[in-house]
Design an enzyme around this catalytic site. Sequence first.
Site, mmCIF file in Angstrom:
data_model
loop_
_atom_site.group_PDB
_atom_site.id
_atom_site.type_symbol
_atom_site.label_atom_id
_atom_site.label_comp_id
_atom_site.label_asym_id
_atom_site.label_seq_id
_atom_site.Cartn_x
_atom_site.Cartn_y
_atom_site.Cartn_z
ATOM 1 N N TYR A 52 4.104 6.450 13.180
ATOM 2 C CA TYR A 52 3.888 5.678 11.957
ATOM 3 C C TYR A 52 3.154 6.526 10.918
ATOM 4 C CZ TYR A 52 5.252 1.544 14.678
ATOM 5 O OH TYR A 52 5.928 0.640 15.453
ATOM 6 N N SER A 216 9.111 -6.814 13.767
ATOM 7 C CA SER A 216 9.789 -7.239 12.528
ATOM 8 C C SER A 216 10.133 -8.736 12.557
ATOM 9 C CB SER A 216 11.044 -6.402 12.267
ATOM 10 O OG SER A 216 10.701 -5.104 11.857
ATOM 11 N N PRO A 217 9.132 -9.584 12.776
ATOM 12 C CA PRO A 217 9.403 -11.024 12.904
ATOM 13 C C PRO A 217 9.847 -11.697 11.608
ATOM 14 C CG PRO A 217 7.037 -10.598 12.844
ATOM 15 C CD PRO A 217 7.701 -9.265 12.963
ATOM 16 N N GLY A 221 16.786 -8.142 9.496
ATOM 17 C CA GLY A 221 17.382 -7.374 10.586
ATOM 18 C C GLY A 221 18.557 -6.533 10.139
ATOM 19 N N PHE A 227 13.376 -12.395 5.227
ATOM 20 C CA PHE A 227 14.233 -13.558 4.924
ATOM 21 C C PHE A 227 13.434 -14.647 4.224
ATOM 22 C CE2 PHE A 227 12.900 -13.867 9.402
ATOM 23 C CZ PHE A 227 12.217 -15.070 9.396
HETATM 24 N N1 LIG Z 1 8.889 -0.892 18.527
HETATM 25 C C1 LIG Z 1 9.560 -0.595 17.436
HETATM 26 O O1 LIG Z 1 10.597 0.080 17.476
HETATM 27 C C2 LIG Z 1 9.056 -1.100 16.125
HETATM 28 C C3 LIG Z 1 9.819 -0.956 14.952
HETATM 29 C C4 LIG Z 1 9.278 -1.452 13.758
HETATM 30 C C5 LIG Z 1 8.030 -2.055 13.738
HETATM 31 N N2 LIG Z 1 7.303 -2.144 14.884
HETATM 32 C C6 LIG Z 1 5.967 -2.783 14.910
HETATM 33 O O2 LIG Z 1 6.126 -4.089 14.443
HETATM 34 C C7 LIG Z 1 5.250 -4.329 13.331
HETATM 35 C C8 LIG Z 1 5.893 -5.292 12.408
HETATM 36 O O3 LIG Z 1 7.092 -4.752 11.859
HETATM 37 P P1 LIG Z 1 7.444 -5.051 10.354
HETATM 38 O O4 LIG Z 1 6.413 -4.494 9.478
HETATM 39 O O5 LIG Z 1 8.846 -4.651 10.123
HETATM 40 O O6 LIG Z 1 7.309 -6.658 10.405
HETATM 41 P P2 LIG Z 1 7.378 -7.846 9.374
HETATM 42 O O7 LIG Z 1 6.084 -8.568 9.461
HETATM 43 O O8 LIG Z 1 8.627 -8.599 9.685
HETATM 44 O O9 LIG Z 1 7.552 -7.194 7.953
HETATM 45 C C9 LIG Z 1 6.461 -6.771 7.185
HETATM 46 C C10 LIG Z 1 6.974 -6.403 5.816
HETATM 47 O O10 LIG Z 1 7.572 -7.541 5.232
HETATM 48 C C11 LIG Z 1 6.802 -7.966 4.116
HETATM 49 N N3 LIG Z 1 6.631 -9.415 4.270
HETATM 50 C C12 LIG Z 1 6.119 -10.066 5.311
HETATM 51 N N4 LIG Z 1 6.121 -11.397 5.098
HETATM 52 C C13 LIG Z 1 6.658 -11.563 3.900
HETATM 53 C C14 LIG Z 1 6.925 -12.710 3.113
HETATM 54 N N5 LIG Z 1 6.639 -13.935 3.539
HETATM 55 N N6 LIG Z 1 7.496 -12.528 1.907
HETATM 56 C C15 LIG Z 1 7.779 -11.314 1.458
HETATM 57 N N7 LIG Z 1 7.509 -10.165 2.145
HETATM 58 C C16 LIG Z 1 6.966 -10.309 3.363
HETATM 59 C C17 LIG Z 1 5.474 -7.231 4.193
HETATM 60 O O11 LIG Z 1 4.991 -6.992 2.900
HETATM 61 P P3 LIG Z 1 3.393 -7.095 2.610
HETATM 62 O O12 LIG Z 1 2.781 -5.935 3.317
HETATM 63 O O13 LIG Z 1 3.316 -6.987 1.131
HETATM 64 O O14 LIG Z 1 2.954 -8.420 3.134
HETATM 65 C C18 LIG Z 1 5.870 -5.955 4.898
HETATM 66 O O15 LIG Z 1 6.420 -5.010 3.974
HETATM 67 C C19 LIG Z 1 4.964 -2.940 12.764
HETATM 68 O O16 LIG Z 1 3.720 -2.886 12.070
HETATM 69 C C20 LIG Z 1 4.931 -2.117 14.009
HETATM 70 O O17 LIG Z 1 3.647 -2.225 14.595
HETATM 71 C C21 LIG Z 1 7.796 -1.692 16.075
#
Ligand SMILES: NC(=O)c1ccc[n+]([C@@H]2O[C@H](COP(=O)([O-])OP(=O)(O)OC[C@H]3O[C@@H](n4cnc5c(N)ncnc54)[C@H](OP(=O)(O)O)[C@@H]3O)[C@@H](O)[C@H]2O)c1
Length: 307
Positions: A52, A216-217, A221, A227
């Site tokens: 990261y 990425s909840p 996707g 979403f």
């Molecule tokens: N194991 C793996 O291969 C893998 C891959 C990817 C990620 N991960 C882990 O999973 C964690 C979460 O992944 P992710 O960051 O993709 O998850 P996410 O919580 O689905 O997405 C976060 C992103 O979406 C934005 N967001 C969240 N809620 C929102 C909403 N209601 N409206 C508009 N934008 C929104 C956030 O912006 P803001 O920051 O402005 O809120 C941020 O840019 C990562 O931090 C990492 O630790 C693991």
Amino acid sequence: MRTFTLGTSGLVVPNIVLGLMRIKDKSDAQIRELVSTALDEGITMFDHADIYGTDHACEARAGRALGWSAAEREQVVLQTKCGIRFGWFDFSEKHILDSVDGSLAALRTDYIDVLLLHRPDALVEPEEVASAFDRLSASGKVRHFGVSNHTRGQLELLRATVDQPLLANQLQLSLTHGHMIAEGVAQNMQHEQSVVRTDGVLDYCRLTSTTVQAWSPYQSGDGSGPFIGNRERYAELNDVLDRLAAGYGVSPDAVAAAWITRHPANMQVVLGTTRPERVRAAAAGSELGLGREEWYELFRAAGHIVP
Ligand SMILES: NC(=O)c1ccc[n+]([C@@H]2O[C@H](COP(=O)([O-])OP(=O)(O)OC[C@H]3O[C@@H](n4cnc5c(N)ncnc54)[C@H](OP(=O)(O)O)[C@@H]3O)[C@@H](O)[C@H]2O)c1
């Protein structure tokens, strides 16, 4: 905040985790506020990876900004990952050991609570993983182990040789990226949803008490971003999220998190937001306990079929 033990271990973890993948350009003060908000909500587990920000950069940002005291460090669960390099994957013993040393230095800690193998390495030699994990456990550098993005077969292959229990499998899962749940619902149909893409990994994890961590909840996707609020593409889903959120007096973020925490597999939701207010909002999904009909209504509104 609902808690349970990670996999077959005694390690108590919350069902909402804060991922720190997107903090590279955040200030120390912003990182501190983000993490202290999480802690206030009972989110005591933090997810990192060596990759990261590239080359431990996000881990280093967290390490510098947070500077845990020994007492504070014992109150949190730090998880990190290794195995992704640039254009290739590397589960060699040397890389695993080197990566952990890099993570310990960057995070400014003496031990990692949970180490995950980030993405399956086609050239994996389970004996090397077993040896690396045994050495890390014996030295006290890593307390628990798991994997990420692994199929049932890949996990079984490792488990045949690796003595350290593999407690967790971190997998991509959201309402709109729900193959691991949706394919089983459409089993035996002539429908795109029936195509088995995940090799029954969710049932396998349940059968083996492997904790699924949903990454990425909030992401669609398909690369189109979150979403939530994307009415052009997910109008029906946002309608249902908004209605249920209003009914429960929470935000749509909480309802979307609750769609995962409601599943009986005891999954963890790994948040990726960098905004304290969204951490607070999502945390309300920890114990929301959606009704069965509500859960399925969200599932259909996200575009999945219920035959
Ligand atoms: N194991 C793996 O291969 C893998 C891959 C990817 C990620 N991960 C882990 O999973 C964690 C979460 O992944 P992710 O960051 O993709 O998850 P996410 O919580 O689905 O997405 C976060 C992103 O979406 C934005 N967001 C969240 N809620 C929102 C909403 N209601 N409206 C508009 N934008 C929104 C956030 O912006 P803001 O920051 O402005 O809120 C941020 O840019 C990562 O931090 C990492 O630790 C693991």
